[in-house]
Design a protein around this motif. Structure first.
Motif, short mmCIF file in Angstrom:
data_model
loop_
_atom_site.label_atom_id
_atom_site.label_comp_id
_atom_site.label_asym_id
_atom_site.label_seq_id
_atom_site.Cartn_x
_atom_site.Cartn_y
_atom_site.Cartn_z
N LEU A 146 -81.42 16.06 94.51
CA LEU A 146 -81.10 15.15 94.66
C LEU A 146 -79.98 15.12 94.59
CD1 LEU A 146 -83.87 13.81 91.71
CD2 LEU A 146 -83.12 12.89 93.67
N ASP A 147 -78.90 15.96 94.16
CA ASP A 147 -77.81 16.22 93.86
C ASP A 147 -77.09 15.72 95.24
OD1 ASP A 147 -77.91 16.14 91.20
OD2 ASP A 147 -77.55 17.90 91.06
N ASN A 150 -77.66 12.85 96.67
CA ASN A 150 -76.69 11.26 96.32
C ASN A 150 -75.41 12.17 97.24
OD1 ASN A 150 -79.01 10.21 94.92
ND2 ASN A 150 -78.60 11.48 92.44
N SER A 151 -74.88 13.05 97.14
CA SER A 151 -73.64 13.27 97.27
C SER A 151 -73.19 12.73 98.98
CB SER A 151 -73.14 14.67 96.55
OG SER A 151 -73.36 15.53 97.49
N ALA A 153 -75.02 10.84 100.17
CA ALA A 153 -75.97 9.15 101.08
C ALA A 153 -77.01 9.61 101.64
CB ALA A 153 -75.13 8.11 101.87
N GLU A 155 -81.33 9.76 101.91
CA GLU A 155 -82.91 9.29 100.88
C GLU A 155 -83.24 10.90 100.63
OE1 GLU A 155 -82.79 6.73 99.84
OE2 GLU A 155 -80.83 5.09 101.01
#
Ligand SMILES: Cc1ncc(COP(=O)(O)O)c(C=O)c1O
Length: 368
Positions: A146-147, A150-151, A153, A155
């Motif tokens: 997830l990190d 998120n960094s 963009a 999915e």
């Protein structure tokens, strides 16, 4: 030869739940409504509540759940989607089904799930999404993934087709990504009497999108807001799955109990046993051991009436149809080594401990 310990036995489970299941099926038959009658909608709400996710949309299979989730995430031609080299081919079928390219990543040999430490090296400017597969019922190490997502963009669309009820730090697998996708193939922890699937999401907009996609893009009859498909779940399937959802926790607990019995009785034999990463709860859709002479061990067990499985004998890139996804043998060594040694032992919850003891006695005799 008749198997004394079959690999799966769905009849025993049906007979244990017969009164409830028969009543649920009869109610649907008596209603005369086989699609859009209310069972699917209630099942969606119950499954979302079970998972602790805001929205759930029932579809026709796990493959279709993944494909519609990828479409709704905006993945399409020209995009790359990372997933693991050791998975059901369906994961890759869904990725390619939206026109994207599957980029394989090797596995963590301890848990057989995506090796998250190898993900960054496989990212390109075309990468749009990552599909971690919670293989055998063990969650992928989601936080570092997830990190990364998120960094960059990206999915995350979780393939939780084998992981109904598994948890990662007390939160259910399938509720971390933009979408979590489940299969209700009959042999799964939550299995129907045919095909079925579910998409869960925290996003109301994305839930609406997959709801439209699964039924020709219709919101009201004969008005098509987008170009969709027929990917619906039917009422009979939902009615059966509602009954079984009520027993899922008990049945997962029984799978875990059998896994502990296997662990205890196979300890010290030299056979490699499954592990549970701290913070994760494994739900043992499969109980997978490893042995360098896997094929001989499998034959030995079959000779004693014990049926086993191999999931999967070839990683994706060594399948004839998907050879272009790797560079031949050696591309993903951990997945390849696992595929040659893994063996799934019978673990469906209706199994009793005496059958586990039979399997373990036979394995001990082989090792000796
Ligand atoms: C990891 C994984 N992904 C996807 C699927 C596809 O699910 P279904 O068979 O319901 O299409 C399965 C089930 O076989 C699976 O095990």
């Amino acid at each position: 030869m008749r198997m004394v310990v079959p690999f799966v036995d769905l009849r025993t489970q049906y007979h244990q739940l017969k009164t409830e299941i028969d009543r649920a099926i009869q109610d649907v038959l008596d209603s005369g409504v086989f699609l859009f009658g209310g069972q699917v909608e209630v099942f969606e709400k119950e499954f979302a509540a079970y998972l602790g996710a805001p929205h759930a949309v029932a579809v026709s299979s796990g493959t279709e759940a993944l494909r519609l989730a990828l479409l709704a995430a905006g993945v399409g031609p020209g995009d790359e989607v990372l997933t693991t080299a050791l998975t059901a081919v369906a994961t890759v079928v869904a990725i390619e089904g939206v026109g994207a390219r599957a980029i394989l990543v090797d596995i963590d040999p301890a848990t057989y799930t995506l090796d998250v430490s190898q993900v960054e090296a496989r990212l390109t400017s075309q990468t749009k999404a990552i599909v971690p597969v919670h293989l055998y019922g063990h969650p992928t190490d989601l936080q570092p993934l997830l990190d990364i997502a998120n960094s960059r963009a990206l999915e995350i669309i979780e393939d939780a087709c084998q992981a109904h009820g598994a948890t990662y730090y007390n939160t259910k697998a399938g509720s971390f990504g933009l979408f979590g996708c489940f299969s209700f193939y009959p042999t799964k922890n939550l299995g129907g009497y045919g095909d079925g699937g579910m998409i869960v999401t925290g996003s109301a907009d994305h839930a609406e999108q997959v709801r439209l996609l699964r039924n020709y893009g219709e919101r009201e009859r004969f008005t098509h807001y987008l170009r969709g498909f027929n990917s619906r779940m039917d009422e009979l399937q939902a009615a059966v799955l509602r009954v079984k959802l009520g027993h899922l926790d008990a049945s997962n607990a029984q799978r875990r109990l059998l896994a502990r019995a296997y662990d205890n009785q196979l300890k010290g034999t030299g056979v490699k046993l499954p592990v549970e990463r701290p913070g994760s709860t494994h739900v043992y859709c499969s109980y997978v051991i490893r042995h360098p002479s896997r094929d001989r061990l499998r034959e030995w067990l079959a000779g004693r009436g014990i049926d086993t499985g191999v999931q999967y004998p070839r990683p994706i890139h060594l399948q004839p149809a998907y050879s272009d996804l790797g560079a031949g043998p050696g591309s993903f060594p951990a997945a390849e080594e696992a595929a040659s040694e893994i063996l799934s032992l019978p673990i469906f919850p209706e199994r009793d401990k005496s059958q586990v003891a039979m399997v373990c006695d036979a394995i001990r005799a082989f090792v000796a």
